[in-house]
Structures are given as C-alpha cells and as structure tokens.
Scaffold this motif. Structure first.
Motif, PDB file in Angstrom:
ATOM      1  N   ASP A 471      14.284   9.171   1.114  1.00 30.06           N
ATOM      2  CA  ASP A 471      13.041   9.688   1.690  1.00 30.06           C
ATOM      3  C   ASP A 471      12.073  10.214   0.643  1.00 30.06           C
ATOM      4  O   ASP A 471      10.863   9.977   0.724  1.00 30.06           O
ATOM      5  CB  ASP A 471      13.347  10.798   2.698  1.00 30.06           C
ATOM      6  CG  ASP A 471      13.897  10.253   4.008  1.00 30.06           C
ATOM      7  OD1 ASP A 471      13.696   9.057   4.267  1.00 30.06           O
ATOM      8  OD2 ASP A 471      14.533  11.019   4.756  1.00 30.06           O
ATOM      9  N   GLU A 472      12.597  10.959  -0.344  1.00 28.69           N
ATOM     10  CA  GLU A 472      11.690  11.573  -1.313  1.00 28.69           C
ATOM     11  C   GLU A 472      10.930  10.516  -2.120  1.00 28.69           C
ATOM     12  O   GLU A 472       9.769  10.727  -2.492  1.00 28.69           O
ATOM     13  CB  GLU A 472      12.439  12.533  -2.241  1.00 28.69           C
ATOM     14  CG  GLU A 472      13.597  11.910  -3.015  1.00 28.69           C
ATOM     15  CD  GLU A 472      14.928  12.085  -2.321  1.00 28.69           C
ATOM     16  OE1 GLU A 472      14.994  11.810  -1.111  1.00 28.69           O
ATOM     17  OE2 GLU A 472      15.896  12.494  -2.994  1.00 28.69           O
ATOM     18  N   LEU A 473      11.567   9.374  -2.371  1.00 33.95           N
ATOM     19  CA  LEU A 473      10.894   8.317  -3.116  1.00 33.95           C
ATOM     20  C   LEU A 473      10.010   7.460  -2.222  1.00 33.95           C
ATOM     21  O   LEU A 473       8.878   7.116  -2.586  1.00 33.95           O
ATOM     22  CB  LEU A 473      11.924   7.424  -3.825  1.00 33.95           C
ATOM     23  CG  LEU A 473      12.543   7.977  -5.115  1.00 33.95           C
ATOM     24  CD1 LEU A 473      13.500   6.959  -5.707  1.00 33.95           C
ATOM     25  CD2 LEU A 473      11.483   8.338  -6.129  1.00 33.95           C
ATOM     26  N   THR A 474      10.517   7.088  -1.046  1.00 35.03           N
ATOM     27  CA  THR A 474       9.736   6.198  -0.188  1.00 35.03           C
ATOM     28  C   THR A 474       8.499   6.893   0.368  1.00 35.03           C
ATOM     29  O   THR A 474       7.468   6.258   0.581  1.00 35.03           O
ATOM     30  CB  THR A 474      10.596   5.650   0.958  1.00 35.03           C
ATOM     31  OG1 THR A 474      11.040   6.721   1.793  1.00 35.03           O
ATOM     32  CG2 THR A 474      11.796   4.882   0.409  1.00 35.03           C
ATOM     33  N   TYR A 475       8.602   8.198   0.610  1.00 37.33           N
ATOM     34  CA  TYR A 475       7.426   8.941   1.076  1.00 37.33           C
ATOM     35  C   TYR A 475       6.336   8.937   0.007  1.00 37.33           C
ATOM     36  O   TYR A 475       5.160   8.662   0.283  1.00 37.33           O
ATOM     37  CB  TYR A 475       7.816  10.375   1.429  1.00 37.33           C
ATOM     38  CG  TYR A 475       6.632  11.255   1.766  1.00 37.33           C
ATOM     39  CD1 TYR A 475       5.903  11.066   2.938  1.00 37.33           C
ATOM     40  CD2 TYR A 475       6.231  12.276   0.898  1.00 37.33           C
ATOM     41  CE1 TYR A 475       4.810  11.864   3.246  1.00 37.33           C
ATOM     42  CE2 TYR A 475       5.143  13.076   1.191  1.00 37.33           C
ATOM     43  CZ  TYR A 475       4.435  12.874   2.359  1.00 37.33           C
ATOM     44  OH  TYR A 475       3.358  13.660   2.658  1.00 37.33           O
TER      45      TYR A 475
END
Length: 690
Positions: A471-475
C-alpha cells in the motif's frame, strides 16, 4: 587543473571498451563481429548528438564545462580519438575477423567466376536496377537531399563520344529497401560467399548512365546533426512539433563523411559539396558502415561462433503455475533481467487486459520493441475491452519519436487516454499500475523498473524489475502518476522519489549522511551501479564523502566525469566498468547508513539530464532477502575480474582479465540453480483468481 574528466572524451573511452570486446580472442567470432557493429552504431548516435552539440557550442563561443576544456580542444580530442578508433575497427576487421570468418566458410568477395557473374547480372537486372535512382550532382545540388546515414555510391563520368576533360559527377543512393548482403548460390558444404550491395551496384554502374563511362567510384555515408530542439512552450501542440522536428532532422547539416579510399577526386568533391573539413572525413579500409556486417551474424548454421544459448529462467520470487495477481498480492517480486524472464511483466499486463475485475491500466512508454510491441498491443486490446487505459507516451525519446507517435495515435483511436509527454521534460521512468476490484476493495498492482518496456532488449540488457501491491508504495505511485498527467503539485512522499523534484535532494542527503557517519568515526559506505556519472553536485558530494573516509565503489558502464584515486580528493573512490555479452543497464544504489542499510532502484543515472531535466523514479527495496540479493549483485559486479575495466587517474581504463569471476556468467548460473523448471512452461494463466 580540473577535478573532472570531459564528458565526451569519457564516452570515447567507453566505446573503446566496447571495441575491445571485438578484438578479444576468447569472445566467439560472430559476437566479435557484432561488437564491431555496435561500436559503429554507438558512433552514429554520438556524432549526431554529442559532436553536433560540441560544434554548435564552439561556434557560439560558449564557456567551457566544469572539465575546463575549451570546446575547440574537446572537438580536436574527439576527432583524434575517433580517427584512431576508426582505423582500429578496420584493423580488427581485416586482420582478425575476416580471415577467421573465411576459415569458417563465410567470405565477402569482389572477384567472381563466369557463373557467378551471370548470376549477379541476373540479380541486378531483376531486383536492383529498377529500384536505383541515379542523381546528378552539381554546385546547385542541395545537401538536404542527402539522407542521414544512408549509403551512396559516388561516381565520376566521362562522355564516351567526346575527348572533353570535364567530368560529370553523380551519386546513386543505396535504397534501404534492398538488403545489404547478397549471397552467391552454388557454394558447397557450409561455405557461403557474400557480395555487398554497393559492390554489386558498382559492377554495373555504367548501365545507369548510357553514353558515359564510369571513371571512378566511391561508397560514402553522411552523418547529420540530429540534436535539434523542439519548441515546447506550448505542449498542447507537442505531437505536431515532434512531427516537424523529424522533418527538420532530415534537413540538418552534415558533420561526418565516411568514405572508402578508392578516389581522392571524389573525396575532394564531396568535402567541397558538404563543406566538411579533413577532420570530419573518415576514410575507411573496407565496407562503409560496419553495422551492415551484423546481418551475417544472424544466419543459421553457425551457432558455434556465438555465445552459448541462455534462455531467461523463471524468477525465483514466483512459483510455477501461480497466478500473477495472487503472487504480487502476497509478496514483493524482484526480478533480475535477462537472467530471469521479462514474461511476468507481460503476463501482469495481459491478465489485466482480460480480467473483468480490472478497472484501469496506467503506464509510461519510453522505448518499445517497435511496430509489433506486445506491450503497446496489450494496451490497445485493453482499451477495446473497455478498460480505462491511460498511457503517457514520451514523444521525445530520441530516434524513437516516429514509432511513439504511431503508438500514441493508435491508442487514441481506440479510446485510450494518451498524454504526449511533458513540456520541457522527458518522461523516462518505467511505471505500470493496474487497479483491480477485489473482495477486500480496490487494490493497486504496480511494476517499477530500471529498464524499458521492451521484451527484446530485456533479453540483451541487464535490468531490475519490481512488482508490488504494498500500500505505501502503490499509493505514492498513484499520486506520482496523477501529478504528471494533471494539474497538481507533487505531494510529500516518503518512499518514492521523483526527478526533477525530490530525487536529487534525496541522493545528496543519502551521500551526505554517509559523510557525517564517517566524520563521527563510523564506517560510511556507498556502492552503486548505473550507466553514467556527470552531475557536478553529485560528484562534489562524493568527493566530500571520500575525504571524510567513506568507502565508495561504483560500477559505471559509460561516462564517468569523476576522477578516482586522487590523493586528498578521491582516495576512497574506485570506479569499474563491466562490458560483456549483456549491456549493463541496471541502476542500483546502496548506502550502509551505520548498519541500517538502505537500497534503492531507479530509472535514473547520476547525470544532470536525469536528475534535473527528466521525470524519473527511485524506490526502496524493503524485504531483507531482496536487500541481500541486491548486495550480492553489487558485490559480484564490483568483484568481476574477467570483464571489468578499472578507471585510472588519467581517464584511461585498465582491464581486469586474470581471474575467473565473470559476473554475468555467475548470475546466469544462479538463475539456473534457482529455477526448478524451464521458463518455457510459463505462467499458467487463470482469467479470474479465486
């Protein structure tokens, strides 16, 4: 004295390292021939872009770069080295490669028996004559009519019916629609004889000029200035501007003339016509444009003259039969191409095309594999299937502009949203995001990499690929893409860093942190692999880190303007360059951080153009097993003692060739060991994950 090497002269050293592979006896014969062709291709782009830029800078009396060498001296240095390398290319060809090829049954001939002449006459009449268009040349002939990098045969002519001394002058373009090499029939066994197109045309040239006698002939080729700038003040017209630029490139002025050495008269005529001085004239002892010889390398029946076949293996982070969405939803996937296959990237895209739960596909395209790109084709199919497709197609990818214009136009026609790059910036990052509706909600799947979405070069270039649903990267990846396609300030991001805004400050911060650790008595360390180093700010930061005691080990394939090993300045910096069967293209950055190691992959080199004038991405590696793998890759590359060249204080390179550590060989062996099944099994696609 400057603390920097000159960029252009550093590049010349790189191409010499490539040429060195052509004369290395342990390299298979046809691979050596390929390396000769590669050096010629490299020179073509170098002259079209960098030499043209240097000439214009000299004419405009611009101040020297940080290397403090005048552009006049740089141009002289380029000419001296380029002429030396040109002679070396043909020495290797004539002394080593052609005799060895003849022993293997591959021969280029200019003398023929009666049967061969009869055959060539038939070929000329039936396949070549009607395609040729001889052109009269006089003082009014526009040089813009001569096509960049096209082969020509120049001839001087005498009127058969008169004793007049005045000779006519004409050229015969060698059409790109005709093959360069023509094979003679009737040769027994594995022996093959080939004739160059220009030699075949030369034999029958008088038939193009009835009433005239051909006195002399010479083959030549022009290189023109291709470093033309597009007007980007109004990016709404960027497509039209790029189409106009392609036309302008064809009308630019010549900067290099390559010509065989048969006729001084023709050479002087061409020099006067193109207004090229002697330094810009390259007289070659053999066929003009060695790239044309590369065609012979792909003939069947000569596998023993090539490297052993190495099929990319199944990535160790994936399991055979595993659905790609399921895999990426559970863990990050790190891939090392070409040792591991590029197929999972294509599979992610192809599954997204057909999966009814996929809502959108967003992607950047810089260089694809051409007119039959499976990547671009998948985007077309996705748009036809009703997916929301957004493609940022970089129209300013030099020499791929026309191809990218074609893909952009086709994507628009099927309903995709197409962004034609950005004004003043090239979008060079490698980005793919698939948005999918799942039971838990909408989820993003992202691929980021160091290399292009090109399945062909993915078997020839070493690159790192990374897939995640974290999540932290894709967001942050979603924030990034929206910022370059819409009107928004780039938000604060903690994991992904973007050029030209946050990447360079982050790199400088990481280097400076190592410097402070060393200054406080710790052990600072930096290891990195990338293509070129030319940014003065990064170089100065590395010099400061070295002076503080930070151990810096760099594997830089091409340009390096940093001077290593200088007392009091760069004692703790070593630079190597690995040149082998694969083109090293990965961008990997390691910082020891006092034991809390940080590692990043990126699309950018430490060049000013990448850090200041391009849209690039850098992202961290999180998982410990991936960190260990990255360290192993860096250490193996830096420890190579078969294909590595070490940069010296004077800008030259010394090759390490006394050991057995060939990094590229080792990586493939590791990929074979890690893969239980051959990649031909592929991913077993299930349309809809359970």
């Amino acid at each position: 004295m400057s603390n920097y090497f000159n960029r252009e002269l550093s590049w010349m050293e790189f191409n010499y390292r490539v040429l060195n592979e052509a004369k290395t006896e342990s390299v298979p014969l046809l691979e050596r021939l390929l390396f000769l062709g590669i050096t010629s291709t490299n020179f073509d782009e170098f002259f079209m872009v960098r030499v043209a830029t240097t000439i214009r800078a000299m004419r405009d009396n611009l101040k020297p770069s940080v290397a403090q060498i005048s552009y006049f001296d740089v141009l002289n240095g380029i000419n001296e080295k380029a002429h030396e390398m040109c002679k070396e290319q043909y020495r290797i060809l004539n002394r080593d490669i052609l005799p060895a090829l003849k022993k293997e049954g591959l021969e280029f001939v200019k003398e023929f028996d009666e049967a061969e002449l009869q055959y060539l006459n038939q070929v000329y009449e039936q396949e070549i004559f009607s395609v040729l268009t001889p052109l009269r040349v006089d003082t009014n002939k526009s040089i813009h009519n001569f096509v960049n990098l096209q082969m020509y045969l120049a001839v001087t002519l005498d009127k058969k019916s008169t004793e007049e001394v005045e000779r006519e002058f004409a050229v015969i373009p060698m059409p790109s629609s005709l093959k360069r090499l023509w094979e003679l029939p009737g040769v027994t066994g594995k022996k093959r004889k080939f004739v160059f197109l220009e030699d075949l045309v030369r034999m029958f040239a008088e038939r193009l000029f009835p009433g005239f006698r051909v006195v002399e002939s010479s083959c030549f080729r022009l290189t023109k200035d291709a470093d033309l700038a597009v007007d980007e003040d109004d990016d709404t017209n960027l497509l039209t501007a790029m189409e106009e630029l392609i036309v302008q490139r064809g009308q630019s002025f010549p900067i290099r003339l390559e010509i065989d050495t048969q006729s001084e008269d023709i050479r002087e005529r061409l020099k006067a016509l193109f207004q090229i001085n002697s330094a810009g004239v390259y007289m070659v002892d053999g066929p003009v444009n060695l790239k044309g010889l590369m065609e012979i390398c792909f003939r069947s029946g000569y596998d023993h003259l090539h490297y052993d076949t190495r099929k990319p293996k199944f990535p160790r982070d994936l399991k055979q039969g595993e659905n790609i969405f399921e895999a990426v939803s559970q863990r990050d996937i790190l891939m090392h191409h070409p040792y591991e296959s590029f197929d999972p990237v294509l599979e992610l895209l192809n599954q997204a095309v057909d999966d009814p739960d996929v809502l959108s596909i967003k992607m950047t395209l810089y260089r694809t594999s051409g007119s039959k790109s499976p990547v671009a084709d998948a985007l077309l199919r996705a748009a036809r299937n009703g997916k929301q497709v957004t493609a940022l197609v970089e129209l300013k990818a030099r020499f791929d502009e026309q191809q990218n214009i074609r893909w952009a136009t086709q994507l628009e026609k099927v309903g995709a949203t197409v962004i034609y790059g950005l004004a003043q910036l090239k979008v060079h990052c490698k980005f793919l995001m698939v948005t999918r509706r799942e039971k838990s909600g909408v989820r993003r799947y992202v691929h980021l990499g160091t290399g292009n979405y090109n399945e062909k070069t993915a078997t020839l270039y070493t690159d790192m690929g990374f897939m995640t649903s974290r999540d932290e990267l894709t967001y942050e990846a979603a924030l990034f893409f929206n910022s370059i396609t819409g009107y928004s300030d780039l938000p604060q991001m903690d994991y992904i860093f973007m050029a030209p805004t946050t990447m360079k400050p982050k790199f400088l911060q990481l280097v400076n942190r190592e410097t402070k650790i060393a200054e406080n008595g710790g052990k600072g360390a930096i290891r990195a692999q990338f293509n070129s180093l030319s940014d003065p700010d990064m170089i100065e930061a590395l010099y400061k880190a070295s002076q503080a005691g930070v151990k810096i080990s760099l594997n830089i394939r091409g340009i390096c303007m940093l001077k290593p090993g200088l007392e009091g300045l760069s004692d703790n910096i070593t630079v190597v360059s690995v040149i082998g069967r694969y083109l090293e293209h990965s961008r990997i950055y390691y910082f020891s951080n006092g034991g809390k190691e940080e590692m990043y992959l990126a699309s950018a080199d430490w060049m000013t153009r990448n850090l200041n004038r391009r849209v690039e991405l850098m992202f961290p590696v999180f998982e410990n097993k991936h960190k260990e793998r990255i360290k192993h890759i860096l250490d193996t590359m830096l420890g190579d003692n078969r294909k590595a060249h070490v940069l010296q204080q004077d800008g030259t390179y010394t090759k390490r060739n006394r050991g057995k550590n060939n990094a590229q060989d080792l990586f493939y062996k590791e990929a074979v060991e890690a893969s239980k099944e051959d990649i031909s099994e592929g991913l077993k696609v299930r349309r809809k994950p359970e």
